[in-house]
Write a protein that holds these residues in place. Structure first.
Motif, PDB file in Angstrom:
ATOM      1  N   LEU A 142       0.901  -0.996  -0.040  1.00 57.02           N
ATOM      2  CA  LEU A 142      -0.062  -0.103  -0.138  1.00 57.02           C
ATOM      3  C   LEU A 142       0.808   1.421   0.114  1.00 57.02           C
ATOM      4  CD1 LEU A 142      -2.775  -1.111   2.547  1.00 57.02           C
ATOM      5  CD2 LEU A 142      -2.873  -0.748   0.154  1.00 57.02           C
ATOM      6  N   ALA A 143       2.181   1.162   0.566  1.00 59.76           N
ATOM      7  CA  ALA A 143       2.822   2.417   0.739  1.00 59.76           C
ATOM      8  C   ALA A 143       3.370   2.545  -0.731  1.00 59.76           C
ATOM      9  CB  ALA A 143       3.844   2.427   1.979  1.00 59.76           C
ATOM     10  N   ASP A 144       4.051   1.345  -1.127  1.00 57.76           N
ATOM     11  CA  ASP A 144       4.693   1.541  -2.666  1.00 57.76           C
ATOM     12  C   ASP A 144       3.743   2.121  -3.890  1.00 57.76           C
ATOM     13  OD1 ASP A 144       6.739   0.503  -1.540  1.00 57.76           O
ATOM     14  OD2 ASP A 144       6.668  -1.447  -2.102  1.00 57.76           O
ATOM     15  N   GLU A 145       2.310   1.629  -3.582  1.00 52.28           N
ATOM     16  CA  GLU A 145       1.187   1.872  -4.705  1.00 52.28           C
ATOM     17  C   GLU A 145       0.489   3.049  -3.988  1.00 52.28           C
ATOM     18  OE1 GLU A 145       0.958   0.248  -7.501  1.00 52.28           O
ATOM     19  OE2 GLU A 145       2.479  -1.362  -7.142  1.00 52.28           O
ATOM     20  N   LEU A 146       0.541   3.743  -2.993  1.00 51.29           N
ATOM     21  CA  LEU A 146      -0.311   5.052  -2.686  1.00 51.29           C
ATOM     22  C   LEU A 146      -0.861   5.721  -3.566  1.00 51.29           C
ATOM     23  CD1 LEU A 146      -1.067   5.113   0.249  1.00 51.29           C
ATOM     24  CD2 LEU A 146       0.604   7.134   0.572  1.00 51.29           C
ATOM     25  N   GLY A 147      -0.015   6.334  -4.561  1.00 53.74           N
ATOM     26  CA  GLY A 147      -0.357   7.256  -5.690  1.00 53.74           C
ATOM     27  C   GLY A 147      -1.623   6.441  -6.561  1.00 53.74           C
ATOM     28  N   PRO A 148      -1.039   5.320  -7.182  1.00 53.55           N
ATOM     29  CA  PRO A 148      -2.391   4.663  -7.869  1.00 53.55           C
ATOM     30  C   PRO A 148      -3.565   4.349  -7.112  1.00 53.55           C
ATOM     31  CG  PRO A 148      -0.004   3.664  -8.310  1.00 53.55           C
ATOM     32  CD  PRO A 148      -0.104   4.842  -7.310  1.00 53.55           C
ATOM     33  N   ILE A 149      -3.219   3.879  -5.698  1.00 55.73           N
ATOM     34  CA  ILE A 149      -4.567   3.466  -4.936  1.00 55.73           C
ATOM     35  C   ILE A 149      -5.612   4.587  -5.065  1.00 55.73           C
ATOM     36  CG2 ILE A 149      -5.676   2.579  -2.985  1.00 55.73           C
ATOM     37  CD1 ILE A 149      -2.784   1.178  -2.782  1.00 55.73           C
ATOM     38  N   LEU A 150      -4.749   6.063  -4.536  1.00 57.23           N
ATOM     39  CA  LEU A 150      -5.464   7.336  -4.380  1.00 57.23           C
ATOM     40  C   LEU A 150      -6.300   7.763  -5.662  1.00 57.23           C
ATOM     41  CD1 LEU A 150      -5.738   9.746  -2.687  1.00 57.23           C
ATOM     42  CD2 LEU A 150      -3.758  10.826  -3.512  1.00 57.23           C
ATOM     43  N   ALA A 159       6.092  -0.589   7.673  1.00 56.35           N
ATOM     44  CA  ALA A 159       7.115  -1.445   6.756  1.00 56.35           C
ATOM     45  C   ALA A 159       7.818  -1.113   5.816  1.00 56.35           C
ATOM     46  CB  ALA A 159       6.165  -2.646   6.173  1.00 56.35           C
ATOM     47  N   GLN A 160       7.435   0.145   5.296  1.00 55.55           N
ATOM     48  CA  GLN A 160       8.470   0.869   4.365  1.00 55.55           C
ATOM     49  C   GLN A 160       9.403   1.701   5.091  1.00 55.55           C
ATOM     50  OE1 GLN A 160       7.091   4.207   1.898  1.00 55.55           O
ATOM     51  NE2 GLN A 160       7.324   3.275   0.215  1.00 55.55           N
TER      52      GLN A 160
END
Ligand code: NDP
Length: 359
Positions: A68-76, A150-151
């Motif tokens: 979720l941290a890595d993909e925060l932009g796309p999920i937003l 985790a990040q």
């Protein structure tokens, strides 16, 4: 399979849990027409099961802990598009839902799209507003926090004490919400707010992505806190939680059983001409909305973990202060109209809005 489609899997899983997870059926507050809708309360079970499943998926290496941290932009982006589409659907097809109050178009397109036209849209037994108020947004908020921790571990080789505190505080806040899930049934949002863009976007996008701002900030600011600062922050959060939870429970329990003692005494109250009662003892005799003050104290404690290097982590406290001060005034006006002279009497007995002696 899950990795590429996790946003949809997550929403689908939450919907299935809302519909089928074990829980109890509870009547909501009476509506203006006297009827009461029933709600399936199974959030406590769904919350823990979701966490367990996510843990197993990470342990079995199906998804990385930092997903979720890595993909925060796309999920937003996906969440924004989905919530706009959802609000358009709510606006365009109010007649698809079972709705006790009947849809009301009160302004132009933008007004109605924004504030909503239906109060309690339901598809079968699924109450869309009740579902969106908590499940996807609140759980996602905590999952984003944990993923950011985790990040931080990946980047710095350790999880800092402020990150740990923020994760524990937020985790506690959300767990507490699900433990007292029935309390949402008497809130302003459920009882009076129509379900449009404001609430759907607020719950599905605003909550998970802005409430996690402190954790987002802490990923790259892995400072530590002194022991006195840590103790002061924990104490502020604990005091805020105590005031917030106790005052909400006092009102909730009082409305269920008006003779149950509060602070060891029989409660005092005003019986209104409408037939309901207004509590004037316990926290509700100290100020008219101490539950908001407690909530704000917790919010401040979360922000303080980030120290004073940047305004961004304080966004939550600033926004929330504006929201709750505005909400208190709106509720006060609403109660003044609803209760007339009885509310005047309550104001006289309990003159302070949120902070005794100050405001
Ligand atoms: P309240 O739970 O304070 O509900 C207000 C209503 O309670 C009034 O309209 C009135 O309704 C009734 N009431 C007011 N005074 C009394 C009294 N003395 N005795 C008995 N009943 C009274 O407000 P909210 O629903 O706004 O908030 C609930 C909680 O949710 C708060 O703790 C708040 O901080 C939190 N919250 C959190 C948010 C977040 O984003 N984290 C957002 C919004 C709220 P009636 O008499 O008609 O029953």
């Amino acid at each position: 399979l899950i990795h590429g489609h996790y946003p949809y899997c997550f929403i689908a899983a939450q919907l299935l849990l809302q519909l089928f997870a074990p829980g109890r059926w509870v009547p909501g507050a009476p509506l203006d027409d006297g009827s009461r809708l029933k709600y399936r309360l199974n959030g406590w079970f769904s919350w823990w099961l979701t966490l367990l499943v996510v843990l197993v998926l990470i342990w079995r290496r199906v998804i990385p802990a930092t997903l979720l941290a890595d993909e925060l932009g796309p999920i937003l982006t996906v969440s924004n598009l989905a919530s706009i589409a959802f609000a358009l659907y709510l606006y365009a097809f109010p007649w698809l839902h079972r709705e006790a109050q009947g849809p009301a178009r009160r302004g132009g397109f933008f007004h109605d799209f924004f504030t909503g036209v239906v109060l309690n849209p339901r598809l079968g037994s699924l109450d869309l507003k009740f579902f969106c108020e908590s499940r996807p947004g609140l759980i996602l908020w905590v999952l984003i926090d944990l993923s950011l921790a985790a990040q931080q571990l990946e980047l710095h080789g350790r999880v800092s004490a402020p990150m740990l505190l923020v994760c524990i505080f937020h985790f506690w806040y959300v767990a507490d919400y699900f433990l007292h899930e029935d309390a949402i049934l008497s809130t302003w949002d459920i009882r009076h707010e129509r379900f449009g863009f404001m609430l759907s976007w607020g719950c599905l996008v605003w909550v998970p992505f802005t409430f996690s701002l402190q954790a987002q900030y802490l990923v790259r600011h892995a400072h530590e806190l002194s022991l006195p600062a840590t103790i002061a922050i924990v104490a502020l959060n604990a005091a805020g939680y105590f005031i917030f939870r106790s005052s909400n429970l006092q009102k909730h329990r009082f409305r269920q059983n008006p003779s149950a003692p509060i602070w060891g005494k029989r409660p005092t109250f005003i019986r209104t001409a409408r037939g309901t009662t207004l509590l004037t003892s316990g926290f509700w005799g100290v100020a008219r909305h101490l539950n908001y003050t407690g909530d704000l104290m917790m919010g401040l404690a979360w922000c303080l973990t980030c120290k004073f290097g940047h305004l961004l982590p304080y966004f939550y406290f600033i926004y929330f202060s504006i929201l709750l001060i505005h909400r208190e005034r709106r509720d006060d006006q609403h109660c003044a109209t609803r209760y007339g002279e009885d509310w005047e009497e309550y104001r006289r007995k309990v003159p302070w809005r949120m902070i005794p002696g100050v405001y």
